[in-house]
Design an enzyme around this catalytic site. Sequence first.
Site, PDB file in Angstrom:
ATOM      1  CG  ASP A   1      37.429  43.569  34.261  1.00 40.66           C
ATOM      2  OD1 ASP A   1      36.343  43.584  34.866  1.00 40.66           O
ATOM      3  OD2 ASP A   1      38.183  42.583  34.244  1.00 40.66           O
TER       4      ASP A   1
ATOM      5  CG  ASP B   1      31.905  40.257  38.374  1.00 41.06           C
ATOM      6  OD1 ASP B   1      31.094  39.323  38.336  1.00 41.06           O
ATOM      7  OD2 ASP B   1      33.015  40.153  38.911  1.00 41.06           O
TER       8      ASP B   1
HETATM    9  N1  GLY Z   1      35.079  41.728  39.048  1.00 44.60           N
HETATM   10  C1  GLY Z   1      35.861  40.773  39.738  1.00 44.60           C
HETATM   11  C2  GLY Z   1      35.513  40.612  41.160  1.00 44.60           C
HETATM   12  O1  GLY Z   1      34.525  41.088  41.667  1.00 44.60           O
HETATM   13  O2  GLY Z   1      36.279  39.953  41.830  1.00 44.60           O
END
Ligand code: GLY
Length: 385
Positions: free
Chosen positions: A106, A165
């Site tokens: 992240d 993601d």
């Molecule tokens: N990256 C985490 C989500 O999309 O919830």
Amino acid sequence: MSVILWTASCSQGPKENSTEQVLNHCVSKVRATAASLPNADRMPRNIAMGEKEWKTVSLHDWTSGFWPGILWYAYEHSGDESLKQEAERFTQPIEQIANTSAEDHDIGFQVYCSFGNGYRLTGNDTYRRVMLKAADTLATLFHPTVGTIHSWPAKKEYPHNTIIDNMMNLELLFWASKNGGSTRLYDIAEQHAETTMETLVRSDFSTYHVGIYDTLDGHFIKGITHQGYADSSQWARGQAWAIYGFAISHRETGRADFLETSKKLAGVFLSRLPEDGIPYWDFDDPAIPKAPKDASAACIAACGLLELATLVGDQSESETYQSAAVDLISRLATANYLSREDNLAILLHSTGHYPKGREIDVPIIYADYYFMEALLRLKEFGLAI
Ligand code: GLY
């Protein structure tokens, strides 16, 4: 598509909408949120059902870069120097994320949305250096045998895992390789996209959320869908991350297979939209039509479609993606989805983690971020909603 936007002057009758007007509405919401947040080391994340104010989180939360990013977008649209100062104030504390060892993938969201937008708009060289450090930090999670970045090192139940993601965080690596960082960062990003395409994209061009890999020989063990309805289901936001992430990977590498993948993923997403045009949180939840919506997935997909529109060579294909994005954003810019006096957010009705019962049908900060990004892209295209 021309829609009706709620405005403060609604009592005088609804006004016809435009991209510019909705952006102005966003900026006024951003000002109200900024006035409600005293400390730059706490970032807004969501608003609980029935509440008016944002619940804030620490800089280490995966969403911490979105609020500074929103401030940069608000400054970009308005030119208001006081918003720029707020953007700088909320961007600066995120530097510590770039300088500590990588907690997870992240760091790309956290740093690119904050410092990345700041650098794009100001050219501040200090921001560039923070981003280069962050890219090197993200790259420490790359596993050469598997060929992907380890997304969630803390989740020991999923040995080497990579989530869809994570495609969005490759942009930081591609960017760094062109702005003073190592060419190895480019290679890592390209390899990550290739392995993700081969493993997390199913043969029908839907996507798994998470891939689990063997660290000895690198083989793909299985795909699961941690934040979706079932391992075989289509989690809406995952599909949206994938559309956008593969479009960016094509833009940076020129690889035709990444472009084709993004287009096919977009085709699946658009073909599964329900009647009101905004996705449910998971396209396969049997509770549909009573399942909650996810406005954030619509916003992310719209940004991906607008990126695709700049990449496909054919004019009419480009216009098809533009109009699909206009349709998504227009439908969000209506009384059903736009937050009025309800609370400080811009958008209502996003769903964060349904299986864990968290953030269901509420405003979430990344929906607002990608909504503003999509609107700014529409403005650049000269497209009205
Ligand atoms: N990256 C985490 C989500 O999309 O919830």
